[in-house]
Scaffold this motif. Sequence first.
Motif, PDB file in Angstrom:
ATOM      1  N   LEU A 179       0.756  -0.937   0.104  1.00 42.99           N
ATOM      2  CA  LEU A 179      -0.021  -0.055   0.033  1.00 42.99           C
ATOM      3  C   LEU A 179       0.804   1.286  -0.068  1.00 42.99           C
ATOM      4  CD1 LEU A 179      -2.816   0.793  -0.104  1.00 42.99           C
ATOM      5  CD2 LEU A 179      -2.704   0.875   2.731  1.00 42.99           C
ATOM      6  N   PRO A 183      -1.968   7.610  -1.567  1.00 37.55           N
ATOM      7  CA  PRO A 183      -2.549   7.991  -3.066  1.00 37.55           C
ATOM      8  C   PRO A 183      -1.853   9.203  -3.343  1.00 37.55           C
ATOM      9  CG  PRO A 183      -4.085   7.508  -1.255  1.00 37.55           C
ATOM     10  CD  PRO A 183      -2.903   7.556  -0.664  1.00 37.55           C
ATOM     11  N   TRP A 195      -5.925  11.420  -2.494  1.00 36.86           N
ATOM     12  CA  TRP A 195      -6.913  10.409  -3.471  1.00 36.86           C
ATOM     13  C   TRP A 195      -6.073  10.157  -4.564  1.00 36.86           C
ATOM     14  CZ3 TRP A 195      -8.824  11.764  -8.240  1.00 36.86           C
ATOM     15  CH2 TRP A 195      -8.496  13.428  -8.476  1.00 36.86           C
ATOM     16  N   TYR A 216      -8.630   5.173  -4.384  1.00 38.36           N
ATOM     17  CA  TYR A 216      -8.064   5.085  -3.089  1.00 38.36           C
ATOM     18  C   TYR A 216      -8.244   6.557  -2.321  1.00 38.36           C
ATOM     19  CZ  TYR A 216      -5.603   1.430  -5.563  1.00 38.36           C
ATOM     20  OH  TYR A 216      -5.303   0.186  -6.130  1.00 38.36           O
ATOM     21  N   ARG A 274      -7.192   8.583   1.383  1.00 38.92           N
ATOM     22  CA  ARG A 274      -6.598   8.538   2.691  1.00 38.92           C
ATOM     23  C   ARG A 274      -7.175   9.905   3.414  1.00 38.92           C
ATOM     24  NH1 ARG A 274      -0.312   9.333   3.497  1.00 38.92           N
ATOM     25  NH2 ARG A 274      -1.165  11.266   3.115  1.00 38.92           N
ATOM     26  N   TRP A 291      -7.337   4.877   5.650  1.00 38.76           N
ATOM     27  CA  TRP A 291      -7.048   4.682   4.226  1.00 38.76           C
ATOM     28  C   TRP A 291      -8.200   3.529   3.667  1.00 38.76           C
ATOM     29  CZ3 TRP A 291      -1.795   4.944   1.912  1.00 38.76           C
ATOM     30  CH2 TRP A 291      -0.948   5.328   2.666  1.00 38.76           C
ATOM     31  N   ILE A 317     -10.195   1.665   0.190  1.00 33.96           N
ATOM     32  CA  ILE A 317     -10.026   1.418  -1.289  1.00 33.96           C
ATOM     33  C   ILE A 317     -11.353   0.783  -1.542  1.00 33.96           C
ATOM     34  CG2 ILE A 317      -8.804   0.034  -2.748  1.00 33.96           C
ATOM     35  CD1 ILE A 317      -6.322  -0.116  -0.867  1.00 33.96           C
TER      36      ILE A 317
END
Length: 167
Positions: free
Chosen positions: A10, A13, A82, A90, A92, A100, A102
């Motif tokens: 991960l 973004p 994003w 995604y 955050r 976070w 998704i």
Amino acid sequence: MTTGEGAVRLRPPRNAVDRRAVPWWRVQLLVTTAVPVAVLAVLGWLITPARFWLLLPAAIVAVLGLACAALLPSWWFRVHRWEVTEDAVYVRTGALWQEWRIAPMSRIQTVDTVRGPLEQSFRLATVTVTTASSKGALRIEGLDHELAAELAERLTAITRATPGDAT
């Protein structure tokens, strides 16, 4: 981004919200603070015996609200990110507790663009991506209103072309 034997790592973004989100968040915090301060101040002036016990909390709330309006929006701007890829959305968000989220394209049910009166005055918009998740919709706040419209169109096109039943 992959590491090792095909494991997906991960990453943050890539896209930041619009810079105008900082003053928009400040105004939101100031308006939210002004309401209880005004109520406590008016009651404090009207109710003479309880004046101190109402004006003191009004002053405390005002100082805390001003401090939050001065500090939090800049911090949020650094954290809120994003990104939209062909596979997922995604997002955050958060300050102390970062979240976070998704949403795979195959799970997206609706894409909405919202512009409240305050957002309109800053030429901003919010894109809401609804999925079947019990966690609720993903919200990308603080986007330029034209970018938000383009993003909604792009997400609609990608989800239309993505196989899956969005459940």
